[in-house]
Design a protein around this motif. Structure first.
Motif, mmCIF file in Angstrom:
data_model
loop_
_atom_site.group_PDB
_atom_site.id
_atom_site.type_symbol
_atom_site.label_atom_id
_atom_site.label_comp_id
_atom_site.label_asym_id
_atom_site.label_seq_id
_atom_site.Cartn_x
_atom_site.Cartn_y
_atom_site.Cartn_z
ATOM 1 N N MET A 1 1.296 143.911 19.152
ATOM 2 C CA MET A 1 2.159 142.958 20.008
ATOM 3 C C MET A 1 2.746 141.809 19.448
ATOM 4 O O MET A 1 4.004 141.557 19.822
ATOM 5 C CB MET A 1 0.997 142.028 20.620
ATOM 6 N N ILE A 2 2.350 141.277 18.199
ATOM 7 C CA ILE A 2 3.169 140.294 17.460
ATOM 8 C C ILE A 2 4.472 140.859 16.965
ATOM 9 O O ILE A 2 5.314 140.416 16.839
ATOM 10 C CB ILE A 2 2.181 139.653 16.384
ATOM 11 N N THR A 3 4.392 142.072 16.394
ATOM 12 C CA THR A 3 5.673 142.948 15.952
ATOM 13 C C THR A 3 6.786 142.886 17.127
ATOM 14 O O THR A 3 7.800 142.355 16.701
ATOM 15 C CB THR A 3 5.274 144.249 15.492
ATOM 16 N N TRP A 5 6.907 140.911 19.544
ATOM 17 C CA TRP A 5 7.424 139.264 20.041
ATOM 18 C C TRP A 5 8.316 138.971 18.700
ATOM 19 O O TRP A 5 9.639 138.411 19.144
ATOM 20 C CB TRP A 5 6.268 138.233 19.815
ATOM 21 N N LEU A 6 8.127 139.301 17.678
ATOM 22 C CA LEU A 6 8.880 138.784 16.324
ATOM 23 C C LEU A 6 10.227 139.610 16.514
ATOM 24 O O LEU A 6 11.240 139.019 16.216
ATOM 25 C CB LEU A 6 8.468 139.260 15.075
ATOM 26 N N GLY A 43 9.062 131.836 15.815
ATOM 27 C CA GLY A 43 8.972 133.169 15.006
ATOM 28 C C GLY A 43 10.477 134.044 14.762
ATOM 29 O O GLY A 43 10.565 134.931 14.094
ATOM 30 N N TRP A 75 6.418 131.267 8.551
ATOM 31 C CA TRP A 75 5.965 132.570 9.114
ATOM 32 C C TRP A 75 5.387 133.916 8.333
ATOM 33 O O TRP A 75 4.816 134.760 8.709
ATOM 34 C CB TRP A 75 7.329 133.051 9.983
ATOM 35 N N LEU A 79 2.112 135.704 8.837
ATOM 36 C CA LEU A 79 1.789 137.135 8.845
ATOM 37 C C LEU A 79 0.993 137.925 7.767
ATOM 38 O O LEU A 79 0.170 138.817 7.910
ATOM 39 C CB LEU A 79 3.226 137.864 9.014
ATOM 40 N N ILE A 82 -2.625 136.952 8.797
ATOM 41 C CA ILE A 82 -2.973 138.082 9.808
ATOM 42 C C ILE A 82 -3.195 139.336 9.383
ATOM 43 O O ILE A 82 -4.197 139.958 9.607
ATOM 44 C CB ILE A 82 -2.071 137.865 11.204
#
Length: 86
Positions: A1-3, A5-6, A43, A75, A79, A82
């Protein structure tokens, strides 16, 4: 999900810098600097940095030449945390 978004926010940041540069050239309404910085802070720092380099835009403004790389480093740290690398 974060990938995802980024990826999206970096594309948006890059495009925003390109649009703002074009608007600067044609003396049109500009994208506020706070919007450009916000896209980096959310981001899109890599996209913003690439936009600065590709479009030669905001390269004389300390807020951008220092702020965007600092946001990129932050960032990267986030990452890495995370992913459990820090």
């Amino acid at each position: 999900m974060i990938t995802g978004w980024l990826l999206v926010i970096n594309i948006i940041a890059f495009v925003l810098f390109g649009i703002d540069k074009h608007k600067a050239i044609v003396h049109a309404w500009r994208i506020p600097e706070r919007v450009l910085m916000a896209s980096a802070a959310m981001g899109g720092a890599l996209g913003a940095l690439l936009g600065m380099k590709v479009f030669h835009h905001k390269t004389k403004h300390t807020k951008f030449t220092v702020g965007v790389p600092v946001l990129l480093v932050l960032w990267i740290i986030v990452l890495m945390r995370i992913r459990g690398l820090l």
